[in-house]
Structures are given as C-alpha cells and as structure tokens.
Scaffold this active site. Structure first.
Site, short mmCIF file in Angstrom:
data_model
loop_
_atom_site.label_atom_id
_atom_site.label_comp_id
_atom_site.label_asym_id
_atom_site.label_seq_id
_atom_site.Cartn_x
_atom_site.Cartn_y
_atom_site.Cartn_z
N ASN A 39 58.57 -29.74 44.22
CA ASN A 39 58.98 -29.88 45.61
C ASN A 39 59.63 -28.60 46.32
OD1 ASN A 39 58.32 -30.90 48.28
ND2 ASN A 39 59.38 -32.93 47.58
N HIS A 124 59.05 -48.13 47.54
CA HIS A 124 60.24 -47.99 48.54
C HIS A 124 60.26 -48.99 49.60
CE1 HIS A 124 60.72 -43.36 47.12
NE2 HIS A 124 60.73 -44.17 46.16
N ARG A 149 62.64 -50.37 45.69
CA ARG A 149 63.68 -49.58 45.87
C ARG A 149 64.19 -49.56 47.39
NH1 ARG A 149 64.68 -43.18 46.03
NH2 ARG A 149 63.80 -43.61 48.09
N TYR A 161 68.91 -39.39 53.06
CA TYR A 161 67.85 -39.43 51.97
C TYR A 161 67.08 -40.54 51.90
CZ TYR A 161 70.88 -41.90 49.08
OH TYR A 161 71.77 -42.63 48.33
N ASP A 213 68.91 -46.18 44.97
CA ASP A 213 69.04 -44.58 44.47
C ASP A 213 70.37 -44.26 45.42
OD1 ASP A 213 68.60 -42.04 43.84
OD2 ASP A 213 66.56 -41.70 44.36
N HIS A 215 71.05 -40.76 44.74
CA HIS A 215 70.70 -39.49 45.08
C HIS A 215 71.58 -38.34 44.69
CE1 HIS A 215 67.58 -36.73 46.42
NE2 HIS A 215 66.80 -37.86 46.52
N GLU A 239 70.45 -45.64 40.61
CA GLU A 239 69.92 -44.59 40.08
C GLU A 239 70.56 -43.29 40.60
OE1 GLU A 239 65.81 -44.21 41.52
OE2 GLU A 239 65.59 -42.12 41.65
N GLU A 265 65.38 -37.66 37.21
CA GLU A 265 64.01 -37.30 37.86
C GLU A 265 64.20 -35.68 37.91
OE1 GLU A 265 64.54 -39.54 41.53
OE2 GLU A 265 64.93 -37.47 42.49
N ARG A 286 64.22 -41.21 33.56
CA ARG A 286 63.45 -41.06 34.84
C ARG A 286 62.40 -39.84 34.60
NH1 ARG A 286 62.27 -43.35 38.89
NH2 ARG A 286 63.09 -42.01 40.46
N HIS A 315 59.80 -40.84 37.61
CA HIS A 315 59.70 -40.44 38.95
C HIS A 315 58.23 -40.67 39.40
CE1 HIS A 315 61.25 -37.05 41.81
NE2 HIS A 315 61.48 -38.28 42.14
N ASP A 319 55.63 -36.54 46.17
CA ASP A 319 55.47 -35.04 45.46
C ASP A 319 55.07 -34.82 44.26
OD1 ASP A 319 58.35 -35.94 46.11
OD2 ASP A 319 58.63 -34.51 44.46
N GLU A 342 57.59 -45.57 39.33
CA GLU A 342 57.84 -45.47 40.60
C GLU A 342 56.42 -45.19 41.10
OE1 GLU A 342 60.50 -42.18 42.00
OE2 GLU A 342 60.63 -43.17 43.86
N TRP A 405 72.08 -32.65 47.77
CA TRP A 405 71.34 -33.17 48.75
C TRP A 405 70.62 -34.58 47.92
CZ3 TRP A 405 65.95 -34.69 48.50
CH2 TRP A 405 65.83 -35.57 49.72
C1 CS2 Z 1 63.50 -39.72 45.11
C2 CS2 Z 1 62.66 -38.75 45.42
O1 CS2 Z 1 61.63 -41.05 44.39
C3 CS2 Z 1 63.14 -40.90 44.29
O2 CS2 Z 1 63.64 -41.33 43.48
O3 CS2 Z 1 64.63 -39.20 44.55
O4 CS2 Z 1 61.93 -38.86 46.57
C4 CS2 Z 1 63.28 -37.07 45.41
O5 CS2 Z 1 64.08 -37.20 46.54
C5 CS2 Z 1 62.02 -36.29 45.86
O6 CS2 Z 1 61.30 -36.29 44.79
C6 CS2 Z 1 62.48 -34.83 45.72
O7 CS2 Z 1 61.33 -33.99 45.83
MG MG Z 2 65.46 -40.48 42.81
#
Ligand code: CS2
Ligand code: MG
Length: 405
Positions: A39, A124, A149, A161, A213, A215, A239, A265, A286, A315, A319, A342, A405
């Site tokens: 991504n 999600h 999630r 995010y 998450d 992040h 996470e 991930e 992950r 993960h 993407d 996921e 991020w």
């Molecule tokens: C996230 C993702 O799914 C997850 O757990 O952390 O959405 C992540 O931000 C993206 O895959 C980044 O490309």
């Molecule tokens: Mg994640």
C-alpha cells in the site's frame, strides 16, 4: 514430464484502490496468481518483479516452490524488507496456485488438509463518536460477525486512523500526489480509548469478541498503562501498541498487563518476530501472506509460534487483495494454531476483478474447494482501472514533529 514457467507478468490495476498482481503461466497452460500489493509503494514491487524477478523465473520448474523461494531470498544477497518480501510472496502464492491446479487440489489439502471446518474472522466497526460506533457494531453483528475491531474518533482531533467519517467506508490510502497529513495526540487518545472500549463492552455484553488497534502510536509505558486499564473490558486482542522494530519493547508491556497482545502486520520475516514468539511476549502474530514471503514463509512463522502457544491472526484489510485473503484461508484451514483472520471486506468491483471461491458466512470464512488458491482475475475488467497514485496518511504531533501513522 517437468512443466516450465514460460511467462511472469505484472498486472497493476486500481478498481477503487491499487492492486499489484503477478501472473505466472506454464508451458502446460496452467496460470497462477499472486498478490504483490504494498500500500502506497505499489510500483516499487511491480518494478522489482518485472525488472528483476520475472526474467529469473522463465524456464524454472513451477513445482519447485521452496527451492524458488530460497533462490529469490538467498540469491538476492539483499535480503528481507517489504519490497523484496512482497515480491517473493507473490511468486510463492502463484506457484502454490499452480501446484494446486496441476494436482487438482485446493491448496489447504496440499498443506496437510483441514484441521478445522472454517476460519473465524473479525471485521471493523468504526464511528466518530460512541453512538455512531455502537450503530456500526450492531450493523456488523447483524451481518453475523462474532469478532469486531472497534475504533473511534478522539475528542480534539480531526481524523484518526481506522475511522471513517461521512458516507464512504473506511479506506486507509487516499488518491492524490501527496499523503494526507493528520494531527495526532497520544494523551487525548489515552484519556478516551478506555472509556469508549468500556462503552462498547457494556453495549454488546460479555460474549462478542472485541479487538482494538493502537496502530504503533504508544511508548511501551503508555501501552502497558492502556493494556492494564482495559483488562476488565476483556479484549480479544490489543493490536500494534508500539512500533516493533525493537522487539524488546513488548517485554515491558507484557510484564504489566494480561490484555492479549497482537502485532506484526508490517513484519516481513520470521526474524522480525523471533523473540516476540520465543519469549512469549505476544499472543497473536499478524503477518500477512503478501508481506511476509507467501504461504511458504508464513507457514514457518506459524509453526514456530505453535511451540510457544502464539496464534496466527493475519492482516486482512482492503489493501491485502482477495488473492492473499484466499491464500491466508488455505493456511488457516490447515494450521492448528491459526486464531483469526481479519476481513475488512471489499468493494463489489474488487470482487468482480478478482472472482473468488472463498466465502463468508456466520462470522467465518472458508477458502472453497476449487483446485489452487481459488481466486481468479478478470484481466479485461482490471485494464479499465489503471494505477492511480495513492498514499497512506502521515501523522504529526501537535508540535509539528512527525510521529508514526
Ligand atoms: C490496519 C490497516 O487492518 C489493520 O489492522 O492496521 O488498515 C493498515 O492501516 C493498512 O493496512 C495500511 O495499509
Ligand atoms: Mg492494524
């Protein structure tokens, strides 16, 4: 007689978002597909495959999956890294697809056969504030999800995010020439997150599996504090609490909380999580098939994890293409210590471009029983959606300095 690879083509398309796909064709006319999507850095993997890997594949025996993996990993000298490992992952999955098609078996049969009937999945739920989040959780439960999630906005911040605002669903990358810049405030998040997680648990009762998450935003001390403060919420996992370039960081978190931890991930190899697993610093690993060298390598990571009672929880956002999701489900069906997959879901157009045998029902996914991975590509349709530049956002603290991020 031994079959031979006669072509390896890289197909880049953007049906709502970018995907990089490797298509390997053999002299016997068998076609295998592998996902190589990274991504926000898609074209670097496309070039790596097109310019440096495809020429090496021509003439090779497609049945020699492990040998090809070793050739691409050890042979390059410059090992590891997301670009290299996504490229190797794409080759690996395409070769497993070919092997399954050649032998007339779904890939999970070649991995030892099913150890479970179906794979638990989580999706999600997002809402900027508590009422919106609870509505979103209810909508996902109605679709049958038993694990969800939950992510919400943070008072004082404009965007966060994992949380969508407005009509469109959440999509981490955005099209355009530059990444979106977001402002992040860890203190505000830490004040808010435990309260919103409590509200969700109160709303759903004790049974629904809840995940959250962080992040990569927290220091180990902050992560420990968060984990401890939500123990009564009984999360299925918390996470990516810290960036894990430093695997030791998780020790401090682990020592202070019984909240289950999931991470990985962005990892590419077994070396990124070796100590996390052998020292039992996490509960779920992950790694995604696409970013960690394909089925062949992720299988080894999960085998190591099995010894230490760490479970797989790959993960699976938008993407990670339907091809990788399918590959993950074959591994999930055949791996005793697989925990959860996921499943963010895809725009209908993405499923049209990548018609798949895998399916979702009653909170679980199954890979389907067609030979190979069971995900095809409608190349003609894909051609109508050429690559568009897109980036993941970047984040700055309130003082203007960059953060994760
Ligand atoms: C996230 C993702 O799914 C997850 O757990 O952390 O959405 C992540 O931000 C993206 O895959 C980044 O490309
Ligand atoms: Mg994640």
């Amino acid at each position: 007689m031994t079959d031979k690879i006669i072509s390896a083509d890289v197909l880049v398309c953007s049906p709502t978002r970018n995907f990089v796909t490797l298509k390997i064709t053999t002299a016997d006319g068998v076609v295998g597909y592998g996902d190589a999507t990274l991504n926000g850095r898609e074209l670097s993997v496309a070039s790596y495959l097109r310019d440096h890997v495809a020429p090496l594949l021509i003439g090779r025996d497609p049945a020699r999956i492990e040998d090809t993996w070793q050739y691409l990993y050890r042979g390059v000298y410059w090992r590891r890294g997301p670009v290299t490992m996504a490229a190797i992952g794409a080759v690996d999955v395409a070769l497993w697809d070919i092997k399954g098609k050649t032998l007339g078996q779904p890939v999970y049969q070649l991995l030892g056969g099913a150890v479970r009937d179906r794979v638990l999945s989580y999706t999600h739920a997002t809402g900027w504030d508590a009422p919106a989040l609870l509505d979103s959780v209810d909508a996902k439960r109605e679709k049958g999800f038993q694990a969800i999630r939950v992510q919400s906005g943070v008072p004082g911040l404009d965007s966060v995010y994992g949380v969508h605002q407005g009509a469109a669903g959440y999509e981490p990358a955005s099209r355009g020439a530059l990444p979106v810049e977001e402002v992040w405030d860890t203190d505000a998040y830490l004040n808010h997150a435990p309260r919103i997680l409590e509200a969700v648990r109160e709303h759903v009762g004790p049974e629904l599996k809840l995940l959250h998450d962080a992040h990569h935003r927290l220091t180990p001390q902050q992560a420990a504090r968060l984990g401890k403060s939500v123990e009564h919420v009984d999360l299925f996992w918390l996470e990516d609490v810290t960036p894990a370039e430093n695997q030791d960081a998780l020790r401090l978190v682990r020592n202070h909380t019984t909240t289950p931890l999931a991470i990985g991930e962005v990892f590419n190899t077994i070396w990124d999580c070796q100590h996390l697993i052998t020292e039992q610093l996490i509960d779920f690993i992950r790694v995604a098939i696409v970013h960690a060298g394909g089925i062949s390598h992720v299988r080894k990571i999960f085998a190591l994890a099995e010894v230490y009672q760490v479970r797989g929880g790959p993960h699976g956002p938008s993407d990670v293409s339907p091809i990788s999701l399918g590959a993950s489900l074959h591994l999930g069906l055949a791996t005793p210590n697989f925990g959860i997959q996921e499943y963010m879901g895809y725009d209908p157009l993405v499923s049209e471009v990548f018609p798949h045998a895998w399916s979702f029902s009653d909170g679980h996914l199954t890979p389907g029983d067609v030979p190979g991975i069971g995900v095809n590509m409608n190349e003609e349709l894909a051609e109508k959606y050429p690559y568009e530049q897109a980036y993941l956002p970047v984040a700055r603290r309130r003082d203007g300095s960059m953060t994760d991020w």
